[in-house]
Design a protein around this motif. Structure first.
Motif, PDB file in Angstrom:
ATOM      1  N   SER A 227     -27.431 -43.866  55.994  1.00 19.70           N
ATOM      2  CA  SER A 227     -26.138 -43.341  56.387  1.00 19.70           C
ATOM      3  C   SER A 227     -26.307 -42.923  57.840  1.00 19.70           C
ATOM      4  N   TYR A 228     -25.391 -43.339  58.691  1.00 16.59           N
ATOM      5  CA  TYR A 228     -25.502 -42.920  60.084  1.00 16.59           C
ATOM      6  C   TYR A 228     -24.143 -42.528  60.608  1.00 16.59           C
ATOM      7  N   GLN A 229     -24.162 -41.607  61.556  1.00 10.91           N
ATOM      8  CA  GLN A 229     -22.919 -41.077  62.077  1.00 10.91           C
ATOM      9  C   GLN A 229     -23.145 -40.417  63.423  1.00 10.91           C
ATOM     10  N   LYS A 230     -22.038 -40.203  64.120  1.00 11.12           N
ATOM     11  CA  LYS A 230     -22.070 -39.423  65.353  1.00 11.12           C
ATOM     12  C   LYS A 230     -22.666 -38.065  65.004  1.00 11.12           C
ATOM     13  N   TRP A 231     -23.565 -37.566  65.815  1.00 10.70           N
ATOM     14  CA  TRP A 231     -24.308 -36.338  65.510  1.00 10.70           C
ATOM     15  C   TRP A 231     -23.415 -35.124  65.304  1.00 10.70           C
ATOM     16  N   THR A 232     -22.202 -35.143  65.857  1.00  7.70           N
ATOM     17  CA  THR A 232     -21.277 -34.018  65.674  1.00  7.70           C
ATOM     18  C   THR A 232     -20.499 -34.110  64.365  1.00  7.70           C
ATOM     19  N   ASN A 233     -20.671 -35.201  63.614  1.00 10.19           N
ATOM     20  CA  ASN A 233     -19.933 -35.382  62.360  1.00 10.19           C
ATOM     21  C   ASN A 233     -20.639 -34.601  61.243  1.00 10.19           C
ATOM     22  N   VAL A 234     -20.506 -33.303  61.301  1.00 14.43           N
ATOM     23  CA  VAL A 234     -21.173 -32.408  60.348  1.00 14.43           C
ATOM     24  C   VAL A 234     -20.748 -32.677  58.898  1.00 14.43           C
ATOM     25  N   PRO A 235     -19.455 -32.927  58.623  1.00 13.92           N
ATOM     26  CA  PRO A 235     -19.097 -33.218  57.223  1.00 13.92           C
ATOM     27  C   PRO A 235     -19.857 -34.422  56.636  1.00 13.92           C
ATOM     28  N   SER A 236     -19.985 -35.496  57.399  1.00 15.35           N
ATOM     29  CA  SER A 236     -20.724 -36.663  56.897  1.00 15.35           C
ATOM     30  C   SER A 236     -22.211 -36.371  56.772  1.00 15.35           C
ATOM     31  N   ARG A 237     -22.736 -35.597  57.683  1.00 15.15           N
ATOM     32  CA  ARG A 237     -24.153 -35.213  57.591  1.00 15.15           C
ATOM     33  C   ARG A 237     -24.383 -34.391  56.315  1.00 15.15           C
ATOM     34  N   LYS A 238     -23.462 -33.487  56.001  1.00  8.28           N
ATOM     35  CA  LYS A 238     -23.598 -32.665  54.789  1.00  8.28           C
ATOM     36  C   LYS A 238     -23.515 -33.519  53.529  1.00  8.28           C
TER      37      LYS A 238
ATOM     38  N   ASN B 265     -21.798 -42.985  70.508  1.00  8.39           N
ATOM     39  CA  ASN B 265     -21.736 -41.669  69.866  1.00  8.39           C
ATOM     40  C   ASN B 265     -22.372 -40.545  70.665  1.00  8.39           C
ATOM     41  N   THR B 266     -22.853 -40.792  71.861  1.00  2.00           N
ATOM     42  CA  THR B 266     -23.649 -39.859  72.648  1.00  2.00           C
ATOM     43  C   THR B 266     -25.020 -39.702  71.986  1.00  2.00           C
ATOM     44  N   LYS B 267     -24.994 -39.329  70.709  1.00  2.00           N
ATOM     45  CA  LYS B 267     -26.214 -39.261  69.901  1.00  2.00           C
ATOM     46  C   LYS B 267     -25.840 -39.634  68.472  1.00  2.00           C
ATOM     47  N   THR B 268     -26.681 -40.454  67.851  1.00  3.62           N
ATOM     48  CA  THR B 268     -26.456 -40.887  66.474  1.00  3.62           C
ATOM     49  C   THR B 268     -27.523 -40.288  65.582  1.00  3.62           C
ATOM     50  N   SER B 269     -27.108 -39.811  64.412  1.00  2.00           N
ATOM     51  CA  SER B 269     -28.014 -39.267  63.401  1.00  2.00           C
ATOM     52  C   SER B 269     -28.147 -40.290  62.276  1.00  2.00           C
ATOM     53  N   VAL B 270     -29.383 -40.594  61.913  1.00  2.00           N
ATOM     54  CA  VAL B 270     -29.656 -41.566  60.855  1.00  2.00           C
ATOM     55  C   VAL B 270     -30.313 -40.851  59.675  1.00  2.00           C
ATOM     56  N   TYR B 271     -29.686 -40.967  58.519  1.00  2.00           N
ATOM     57  CA  TYR B 271     -30.210 -40.429  57.268  1.00  2.00           C
ATOM     58  C   TYR B 271     -30.559 -41.603  56.370  1.00  2.00           C
ATOM     59  N   SER B 272     -31.454 -41.371  55.411  1.00  2.00           N
ATOM     60  CA  SER B 272     -31.702 -42.405  54.404  1.00  2.00           C
ATOM     61  C   SER B 272     -32.338 -41.784  53.170  1.00  2.00           C
ATOM     62  N   ILE B 273     -32.387 -42.610  52.134  1.00  2.00           N
ATOM     63  CA  ILE B 273     -33.072 -42.248  50.900  1.00  2.00           C
ATOM     64  C   ILE B 273     -33.683 -43.533  50.352  1.00  2.00           C
ATOM     65  N   THR B 274     -34.918 -43.427  49.901  1.00  2.00           N
ATOM     66  CA  THR B 274     -35.572 -44.588  49.305  1.00  2.00           C
ATOM     67  C   THR B 274     -35.273 -44.617  47.807  1.00  2.00           C
ATOM     68  N   ARG B 275     -35.529 -45.747  47.222  1.00  2.00           N
ATOM     69  CA  ARG B 275     -35.356 -45.904  45.778  1.00  2.00           C
ATOM     70  C   ARG B 275     -36.179 -44.851  45.039  1.00  2.00           C
ATOM     71  N   ALA B 276     -37.445 -44.682  45.422  1.00  2.00           N
ATOM     72  CA  ALA B 276     -38.332 -43.713  44.761  1.00  2.00           C
ATOM     73  C   ALA B 276     -37.797 -42.294  44.914  1.00  2.00           C
ATOM     74  N   GLU B 277     -37.346 -41.936  46.124  1.00  3.20           N
ATOM     75  CA  GLU B 277     -36.790 -40.602  46.338  1.00  3.20           C
ATOM     76  C   GLU B 277     -35.550 -40.384  45.484  1.00  3.20           C
ATOM     77  N   PHE B 278     -34.699 -41.389  45.399  1.00  5.07           N
ATOM     78  CA  PHE B 278     -33.477 -41.283  44.597  1.00  5.07           C
ATOM     79  C   PHE B 278     -33.808 -40.991  43.140  1.00  5.07           C
ATOM     80  N   TYR B 279     -34.733 -41.759  42.569  1.00  4.27           N
ATOM     81  CA  TYR B 279     -35.056 -41.565  41.153  1.00  4.27           C
ATOM     82  C   TYR B 279     -35.854 -40.294  40.914  1.00  4.27           C
ATOM     83  N   ASN B 280     -36.631 -39.840  41.894  1.00  2.00           N
ATOM     84  CA  ASN B 280     -37.342 -38.568  41.764  1.00  2.00           C
ATOM     85  C   ASN B 280     -36.383 -37.378  41.795  1.00  2.00           C
ATOM     86  N   LYS B 281     -35.266 -37.518  42.527  1.00  2.00           N
ATOM     87  CA  LYS B 281     -34.290 -36.428  42.643  1.00  2.00           C
ATOM     88  C   LYS B 281     -33.234 -36.469  41.552  1.00  2.00           C
ATOM     89  N   SER B 282     -33.086 -37.621  40.885  1.00  2.00           N
ATOM     90  CA  SER B 282     -32.026 -37.759  39.871  1.00  2.00           C
ATOM     91  C   SER B 282     -32.432 -37.140  38.542  1.00  2.00           C
TER      92      SER B 282
END
Length: 178
Positions: free
Chosen positions: A132-143, A161-178
Motif C-alpha cells: 500500500s503506498y500513498q502521499k506521506w501526508t495521507n494519514v487516514p490511508s496510513r492508519k 507526492n513530495t514524499k511517498t510512504s510504502v507499507y506492506s505485509i507478507t503472506r507469513a505476516e498476514f497469517y501470523n497476525k490473523s
C-alpha cells in the motif's frame, strides 16, 4: 443476485461496470475525497478509471472492485488489488487501494474491505507480499494500512507526492497476525 467476489459481514465487492459511472464520479469529483491526489476527476477521467479496471480484470483477473454496503445495497467506493509502479522504477507490485465516499468515512469500511482483499490475495493469488503506498501526508490511508497489519517499509522523495510512504505485509505476516 449480484456476482460478488468478496463478502464481509457488512460489505460486498464486485467488479465495477459503466453502470457505476455516476456514483463513482460523485466520489472522484469530490475535492475533500481527492485531497491527496493532484486533481479531482471529471466525467471522462472517471470513465477512464472504470475502463482501466475493466482492463485489469481482463489482464490480471483482479482490480479495484465496487464496494456495496449490504444493508442498503448502496455503492460506497472501491477497494481491491492493482499492479502499481510503487517505487517509480518501472517494476510492478500488487497494491491494495481503496476510495470511500466521504459520507461513509470513519466507519471502518476501508479497513474491512482492505483486509478482505488481503485475505483474497493470499488465498487466491500467487503474491507473497501486498503493498500500500500513498502521499506521506495521507494519514487516514496510513492508519488503514497499519490497522490491517501492514508495516512501513520505506519512504522516499518523489515529484508527485513530495514524499511517498510504502507499507506492506507478507503472506507469513498476514497469517501470523490473523
Amino acid at each position: 443476485m449480484e456476482n460478488y467476489i468478496i463478502e464481509t459481514e457488512q460489505l460486498a465487492l464486485r467488479e465495477l461496470t459503466m453502470d457505476d459511472l455516476h456514483n463513482w464520479h460523485q466520489i472522484l469529483s469530490d475535492q475533500e475525497t481527492m485531497q491527496y491526489y493532484p486533481n479531482t476527476y471529471d466525467i471522462d477521467k472517471t470513465r477512464s478509471w472504470i475502463d482501466w479496471n475493466l482492463d485489469n480484470y481482463s489482464k490480471y483477473g483482479f482490480g479495484l472492485w465496487a464496494i456495496i454496503l449490504k444493508e442498503t445495497n448502496q455503492f460506497i467506493g472501491d477497494c481491491g488489488i492493482t499492479m502499481q509502479n510503487i517505487y517509480g522504477d518501472g517494476n510492478l507490485f500488487p497494491e491494495t487501494g481503496y476510495h470511500i465516499n466521504k459520507n461513509f468515512w470513519r466507519k471502518g469500511y476501508a479497513s474491512q474491505a482492505a483486509k478482505a482483499c488481503l485475505r483474497y490475495s493470499f488465498e487466491n493469488l500467487a503474491f507473497d507480499e501486498i503493498f500500500s503506498y500513498q502521499k506521506w501526508t495521507n494519514v487516514p490511508s496510513r492508519k488503514v494500512a497499519e490497522k490491517i497489519g501492514m508495516s512501513l517499509r520505506k519512504e522516499y522523495a518523489d515529484e508527485k507526492n513530495t514524499k511517498t510512504s510504502v507499507y506492506s505485509i507478507t503472506r507469513a505476516e498476514f497469517y501470523n497476525k490473523s
